[in-house]
Structures are given as structure tokens and as C-alpha cells.
Write a protein that holds these residues in place. Structure first.
Motif, PDB file in Angstrom:
ATOM      1  N   CYS A 179      -0.746   4.343  -0.595  1.00 57.49           N
ATOM      2  CA  CYS A 179      -1.623   5.455  -0.222  1.00 57.49           C
ATOM      3  C   CYS A 179      -2.227   5.268   1.171  1.00 57.49           C
ATOM      4  O   CYS A 179      -2.976   6.121   1.640  1.00 57.49           O
ATOM      5  CB  CYS A 179      -2.714   5.644  -1.265  1.00 57.49           C
ATOM      6  SG  CYS A 179      -3.961   4.354  -1.241  1.00 57.49           S
ATOM      7  N   CYS A 209      -3.687   4.301  -4.740  1.00 56.64           N
ATOM      8  CA  CYS A 209      -2.455   3.752  -5.325  1.00 56.64           C
ATOM      9  C   CYS A 209      -2.677   2.446  -6.083  1.00 56.64           C
ATOM     10  O   CYS A 209      -1.865   2.087  -6.928  1.00 56.64           O
ATOM     11  CB  CYS A 209      -1.396   3.557  -4.252  1.00 56.64           C
ATOM     12  SG  CYS A 209      -1.764   2.219  -3.097  1.00 56.64           S
ATOM     13  N   SER A 210      -3.694   1.694  -5.742  1.00 55.51           N
ATOM     14  CA  SER A 210      -4.014   0.395  -6.341  1.00 55.51           C
ATOM     15  C   SER A 210      -2.971  -0.680  -6.075  1.00 55.51           C
ATOM     16  O   SER A 210      -2.979  -1.726  -6.701  1.00 55.51           O
ATOM     17  CB  SER A 210      -4.259   0.499  -7.846  1.00 55.51           C
ATOM     18  OG  SER A 210      -3.044   0.428  -8.552  1.00 55.51           O
ATOM     19  N   GLY A 244      -4.371   3.006   2.159  1.00 54.33           N
ATOM     20  CA  GLY A 244      -5.748   2.534   2.184  1.00 54.33           C
ATOM     21  C   GLY A 244      -6.769   3.563   1.734  1.00 54.33           C
ATOM     22  O   GLY A 244      -7.936   3.467   2.086  1.00 54.33           O
ATOM     23  N   CYS A 261      -2.773  -2.431  -3.466  1.00 55.43           N
ATOM     24  CA  CYS A 261      -3.298  -3.413  -2.519  1.00 55.43           C
ATOM     25  C   CYS A 261      -4.169  -4.462  -3.187  1.00 55.43           C
ATOM     26  O   CYS A 261      -4.966  -5.111  -2.518  1.00 55.43           O
ATOM     27  CB  CYS A 261      -4.095  -2.678  -1.448  1.00 55.43           C
ATOM     28  SG  CYS A 261      -5.496  -1.790  -2.178  1.00 55.43           S
ATOM     29  N   CYS A 310      -8.016  -2.399   0.217  1.00 54.35           N
ATOM     30  CA  CYS A 310      -8.377  -1.378   1.202  1.00 54.35           C
ATOM     31  C   CYS A 310      -9.858  -1.024   1.113  1.00 54.35           C
ATOM     32  O   CYS A 310     -10.402  -0.403   2.017  1.00 54.35           O
ATOM     33  CB  CYS A 310      -7.514  -0.135   1.020  1.00 54.35           C
ATOM     34  SG  CYS A 310      -7.722   0.681  -0.568  1.00 54.35           S
ATOM     35  N   SER A 317       0.870  -1.163   0.000  1.00 50.48           N
ATOM     36  CA  SER A 317       0.000   0.000   0.000  1.00 50.48           C
ATOM     37  C   SER A 317       0.908   1.213   0.000  1.00 50.48           C
ATOM     38  O   SER A 317       1.824   1.286   0.796  1.00 50.48           O
ATOM     39  CB  SER A 317      -0.868  -0.004   1.261  1.00 50.48           C
ATOM     40  OG  SER A 317      -1.258   1.318   1.559  1.00 50.48           O
ATOM     41  N   GLY A 370      -7.504   4.198  -1.447  1.00 49.44           N
ATOM     42  CA  GLY A 370      -8.067   3.891  -2.763  1.00 49.44           C
ATOM     43  C   GLY A 370      -7.432   4.687  -3.887  1.00 49.44           C
ATOM     44  O   GLY A 370      -8.062   4.961  -4.899  1.00 49.44           O
TER      45      GLY A 370
HETATM   46 FE1  FES Z   1      -3.821   2.273  -2.021  1.00 50.17          FE
HETATM   47 FE2  FES Z   1      -5.694   0.403  -1.604  1.00 50.17          FE
HETATM   48  S1  FES Z   1      -3.980   0.878  -0.429  1.00 50.17           S
HETATM   49  S2  FES Z   1      -5.499   1.731  -3.244  1.00 50.17           S
END
Ligand code: FES
Length: 653
Positions: free
Chosen positions: A38, A44-45, A40, A47, A92, A36, A42
Motif C-alpha cells: 500500500c 496492507c499490513s 505506507g 510491512c 509504515c 509494502s 497502513g
Molecule cells: Fe502497507 Fe504499512 S506499508 S500497512
């Protein structure tokens, strides 16, 4: 029930979680390696996970179709903007609503393993010193008069459990505008080397940074500078490239460069400038080749022999030219690229230089030890990194010895009459018929042998231009096997050998390997001088190995590993016929490719490996060939092909 069983694969970690727990949270609590950047949100993708549905007898669960919360707007937006493999979810966003089995694909693991090119290559686990983190920073407030940097540090502590952050002035100058531009959301590149107590912010971007961060692993050799450009997220090698070391104009081998520094005031500085400029240019060209911005290179790892090490650092190598060969420092070094005058990479880029083993055994040998791990071997393994200087390691689990031996550049095709670097047109494989004494050969760039139909057409563009290091080794070994050369290394005349290919040249003879003169091409010969040059080089190599075997108290080795770009091209049989390496079963002689370069990549991608090699170098016992009287004796005995006294039972038959 208000909780559910969550099982992660491939780790097998499992636990019960309250319904509604995000998968990422469950993964973190169980210590599952799920990436991760970012935190969590949503964005960075990184996860991404793959839930499995249906029966899992192995795990004793059945997963219902509604085991995870429904696909949500964040995932929808992500998928429509950037696409996502079918069946994947964002860890996340997806929440646990029932018993579930969740697979973490390799690309979603932080400590992902770098894909291996060959089965013998060591697996590299990602744990880089520089990583990206996305944070949301609190806005300043009249009642809470802290600085922007302090609030950024608090955000990193609260959101990423990262304590102790520092930033240098050039970053602080950009901090305020970046925070405001990103509306208090920023991505930072944080660096923490293995000796650092704190994290350093190397760079900062407004919002979520989509771009990558990269590193260079550089094997700085006396003849060539070879670099790998690696993605610091997943360790992929995006480009590999090499240039000639421009210091060659100051001397072909190490000792002549040390003498140049001794004889010419400021000579060391000239060589330092030359090599730094070449590295600076190489960083630019390799970044272009990989199609990444050179300023996105944040780390460089160097491995090099002691003389290159000193000249890179701008330290006069004069002490390395005389006993007792004291290094200015043998320890590893953590520096800034700017300290080395490397201006093309990011201005905050960090440099790590692997430790040296001793005055003649450098960080390149340490890198080979890191990549090949002789200290973990059950077998007695001899590792030979063949270059202008050969690095030799011998050992097993109980003890590892190292030395270096001045082989000279003959194995690289230098000092050979028709010698050339390994490039299209160079003869790289040779066979000589023991009866007719006629040669056949292959050149780089074609799979055909010279007597195959179509060979002429296949080599029409490159031509047949010369003979490279592996070619000359095979040629000399084949000449010996065909009886054209005696054990002392003397080429016979046409009467003795029965072939007109052995022609007189002054008082000695040469063997005509290829005569292209009718077509206006070169006449490629193996001269008596070539054989002598190869004998000197191989004797130095063998004597170094033999010295280590003496010290270890062994007469044979279980395995031989040939390392170095060149080692990959040597045929084990020919190396043994020549007596370059001690006798061993032919199937126990293998190539490790550019092991020093691999060691540099390992240290670039995995910060813990830096500690590992720093410990290992202290456990390696060094032998100084230059002051060891038996070296000379071994050298003289090794001059014969394959050897004056040592037996080679594996060559029989
Ligand atoms: Fe970054 Fe899920 S932790 S998108």
C-alpha cells in the motif's frame, strides 16, 4: 540529539535517521528488504516488523521502551480488525524516536525465501514477474485534461518508481468505473517478464485488494501433466496435482505421436487440442483443490520436452521426428494464456515457456539444470530424469553435457505384464531371499511388508493390484541377486533355480511374485517379456549416460542424482544392480524429486531465474543420441545385467 541509530536484522544494515522517520522509510533508504503493497498507508499490513528492546551488546546499543513512537490509531484499527502477532508493529506507522534494533520477519520480506521441503532442494527467492501495487490516483480536473490511464501511470511512477506502464483494451474498458468505485484508490496487478521493456497492468481492483494472486508451474510430460499452484506473494505451493496426458491415445511415446502427426492430416491439431483441454481442466481442478478462484491465476510457466513443447504451442512436430531434429524455436517464449486457448485462468494471464536445449533435449531438461545447477558443481555429477524419455545431464563447473534417451514407458509400469501406475495397491518394494527364493514386498499405501502380521488387514481396502515402476526395478534386480535371472536376463526354470515360483509359460519362465488367485485377486508375475522390457529401457538410459561420459572423457562419476517423480522412488542399490546407472558410491546416489517441476517453480517465482536458464542452455553442450554410432554399441553392451563390460566395483560385497 535529533537523530537515532536504526539497526535492521537479519540483514545487519544500519544507519542514522532524524527522529520521527517511519521505520519503512528508513528500511527503504538502507535497501532493507521490507514489503509494502500500500506504499505506507497502513492498509496492507505487509510491512510488519518486530522491534527489540533492552541490551544488544552485539550491536553496541541499548534500546529504550520508547524507541519507537506510540502505537497509533491505524495500527489499533488494523489489529482489532485482523489481528497482529503481539510485539509486532506496522513499519509504515511506527516512527524512530531513539536507537532501535528492528527485526524484519521472513513474511515481511519481498524477496522472501520459499521454505524448503528437503535439505537438497534449492532455495527459491521470491521475485515474481507479477506483483500487486496499491496506488492513489489524482482525480481528473477541467484544467488538466489528461486521461484516467495517464494519471494512473503518473501515480505508479510517483508512488512506486514504476515507469512505462501499458494496459490492453479489456482493462481500459474497466478502468474508469474501477477508479471511481475505489474513489481514486486502486490496486493493480503489474506484470513485467524478463524480456519486457514495460509493465503491463493485468488486473485492477477498487481500493486495497485483499485477494491473492497465483501462478501455475506445469511440467508437461508425455505421460503425465503435473502442476503446482503457487502463491505469487510468498511462493507457497497451495496444491499439487497431476493428470494423465490425454495424448496417450494417439501414441504412448513421443515418436509414435510424431508419427501420428505425420500420418494423419490434422493429427497435430487434435493432439494440441487434447493437451490444452486437459491443462485447462487441470487449472480448474487444482484451483478448487487450493480453494482459490481460478481467475486469480495470472501466470503459467511450462517445462516440457520438445515434442510436447511444439504440440502445446500448436506447432507441427514433424521436423522433430527426423534428423537433424530442428526445433521451430529453441528460445524461451512469453505468451498470453489466451494464445494457447487456456480460458479458465485470468483472461490476462501470462505464459512463460522455458527454452529447449536441442531437438531432443527440451525445456524439461533445462528446468532440471535450473533446479540442480550441475554447472556449479565441483564434483562430476550425472543427473538422470527418468521418464518415458530420459533426460540426462553430466558435468561440473567446467562443462555440462546433455542428451535424451528413448527409454520407453516400462519404468512407469507400462508394457509390463502386471504393470500399473504408482497408486495404492501397487507393489513398490521387493526383496527376494537368496536362499529360499521367497519374496516379500510392500505395496503403496502401507508401511508393512507382506510377511508382517497385519499386512492383510492393512491392504484389505486397496488389495494388491499390480506392480509399479519402482517395484518392477526392484523385482528384476532382486531376481538377479537371488540367481533367478542370469546376466543375460533369462529367467531360470524350477530345476535350475530350485523354486516352484519359477513357472513355465510357453517356452520361457515367469516368477510368481504374489498369487492372490485363491482370494479372487490377481496373480502378479514377472515374465520374461517384463525382463526384456526393463532391459531395453535400462540399456537406453545407461547408453545415454555412457555416451556423455565418453564425450567428457571420464570413466566414473562422483555423484548420481535421480530426478523425476519416479526417480524419487527408485532405490539406488537396485538401480545399480540392474545397471540403469553407472557405478558410484551408493551414498552418492541421491534423489532430487521432481526437479523439472522445481525448475518450473523457480522460473515462476523468480523472474531473474528466467535469464539465468536462458544463458545456461547456451552453455550446455548437446549430444544427439539418435545419430551417434557409439550409442548403439553402448546400448548392446548395457543389455546385460548389470553390464557386459563396464565394472561395478561398488556393488562388490
Ligand atoms: Fe502497507 Fe504499512 S506499508 S500497512
Amino acid at each position: 540529539e535529533d537523530d537515532a541509530l536504526v539497526i535492521f536484522t537479519p540483514s545487519g544494515k544500519r544507519g542514522r535517521f532524524p527522529l520521527g522517520t517511519p521505520v519503512l522509510t528508513a528500511a527503504r533508504q538502507l535497501g532493507v528488504d521490507l514489503d509494502s503493497v500500500c506504499g505506507g498507508r497502513g492498509i496492507c499490513s505487509k510491512c510488519q516488523i518486530t522491534p527489540g528492546y533492552g541490551e544488544f551488546p552485539k550491536h553496541g546499543v541499548t534500546v529504550d521502551a520508547d524507541a519507537l513512537s506510540e502505537w497509533n490509531a491505524v495500527e489499533e484499527r488494523y489489529k482489532s480488525k485482523r489481528g497482529m502477532i503481539d510485539g509486532r508493529r506496522l513499519g509504515c506507522q511506527a516512527k524512530v524516536m531513539g536507537d532501535v534494533v528492528i527485526d524484519v520477519p521472513p513474511e515481511s520480506q519481498v524477496h522472501k525465501q520459499v521454505i524448503r521441503k528437503s535439505a537438497t532442494e534449492r532455495v527459491i527467492e521470491m521475485d515474481p514477474a507479477t506483483r500487486l501495487f496499491y496506488v492513489e490516483v489524482a482525480e481528473p480536473d477541467m484544467h488538466e485534461p489528461t486521461g484516467d490511464f495517464e494519471r494512473l501511470a503518473i501515480a505508479l511512477r510517483d508512488q512506486w518508481q514504476i515507469e512505462d506502464v501499458e494496459a490492453d483494451l479489456h482493462l481500459l474498458r474497466r478502468l474508469q468505473t474501477t477508479l471511481r468505485k475505489g474513489e481514486w484508490k486502486v490496486t493493480v496487478a503489474l506484470h513485467k517478464g524478463n524480456h519486457d521493456a514495460r509493465h503491463t497492468i493485468l488486473d485492477i481492483w477498487p481500493g486495497f485488494h485483499e485477494g491473492g494472486i497465483y501462478g501455475l508451474a506445469i511440467d508437461l510430460g508425455s505421460t503425465t501433466i503435473a502442476a503446482h499452484l503457487c502463491d505469487l506473494k510468498d511462493g507457497r505451493v497451495l496444491a499439487s496435482s497431476g493428470v494423465m496426458n490425454p495424448q496417450i491415445r494417439f501414441g504412448e511415446d513421443l515418436m509414435s505421436r510424431v508419427s501420428y502427426a505425420m500420418m494423419n492430416p490434422g493429427g497435430d491439431q487434435e493432439m494440441t487440442n487434447a493437451v490444452r483441454e486437459a491443462i485447462d481442466n487441470l487449472s480448474l481442478s487444482i484451483a478448487a483443490e487450493a480453494e482459490v478462484h481460478v481467475g486469480a491465476i495470472y501466470e503459467i510457466v511450462f517445462v516440457c520436452n520438445p515434442v510436447m513443447h511444439h504440440l502445446l504451442l500448436g506447432i507441427d512436430p514433424v521436423e522433430l521426428g527426423q534428423a537433424p531434429f530442428a526445433l521451430a524455436t529453441s528460445g524461451s517464449l512469453s505468451l498470453e494464456a489466451r494464445d494457447l486457448g487456456l480460458g479458465n485462468v485470468n483472461r490476462a494471464a501470462r505464459v512463460y515457456v522455458l527454452p529447449c536445449i536441442a531437438g531432443h533435449v527440451g525445456a524439461d531438461a533445462a528446468a532440471v539444470a535450473l533446479s540442480e545447477e550441475p554447472g556449479k558443481s565441483e564434483d562430476m555429477v550425472l543427473i538422470v530424469d527418468v521418464g518415458t524419455n530420459a533426460e540426462i545431464l553430466l558435468g561440473n563447473k567446467t562443462r555440462v553435457l546433455a542428451c535424451s534417451s528413448p527409454t520407453g514407458p516400462a519404468f512407469e509400469g507400462a508394457q509390463i505384464s502386471s504393470g500399473q501406475r504408482a497408486a495404492p495397491g501397487a507393489i513398490e518394494r521387493v526383496e527376494i531371499d537368496p536362499v529360499t527364493k521367497e519374496p516379500r514386498f510392500r505395496v503403496i499405501g502401507s508401511d508393512l511388508w507382506s510377511d508382517d502380521p497385519g499386512f492383510g488387514a492393512a491392504t484389505a481396502t486397496s488389495g494388491i493390484t499390480g506392480i509399479c515402476g519402482s517395484g518392477i526395478i526392484e523385482a528384476v534386480a532382486e531376481m538377479r541377486m537371488a540367481g533367478l535371472v542370469d546376466p543375460g536376463g533369462l529367467i531360470g526354470g524350477p530345476d535350475q533355480t530350485g523354486t516352484a515360483r519359477c513357472v513355465a509359460e510357453g517356452r520361457t519362465h515367469s516368477y510368481v511374485l504374489h498369487d492372490g488367485s485363491a482370494e479372487g485377486g490377481p496373480r502378479i508375475m514377472v515374465t520374461q517379456g517384463d525382463i526384456r522390457a526393463i532391459q531395453l529401457a535400462k540399456s537406453a538410459l545407461y547408453a545415454g549416460a555412457r555416451l556423455l561420459m565418453d564425450e567428457m572423457g571420464v570413466d566414473t562419476v562422483d555423484r548420481v542424482t535421480l530426478a523425476g517423480a519416479f526417480g524419487a522412488h527408485i532405490s539406488p542399490k537396485h538401480a545399480m544392480v540392474l545397471g540403469m546407472i553407472p557405478d558410484a558410491a551408493l551414498d552418492k546416489v541421491t534423489s532430487a524429486g521432481n526437479a523439472a517441476g522445481t525448475g518450473a517453480r523457480i522460473a515462476l517465482c523468480n523472474v531473474a531465474a528466467r535469464d539465468q536458464i536462458e544463458t545456461t542452455v547456451h552453455q550446455i553442450h548437446k549430444i544427439e543420441t539418435a545419430i551417434e554410432p557409439r550409442f548403439q554399441e553402448h546400448f548392446v553392451n548395457a543389455n546385460a545385467i548389470p553390464h557386459a563390460t563396464d565394472p561395478f566395483p561398488h556393488l562388490a560385497g
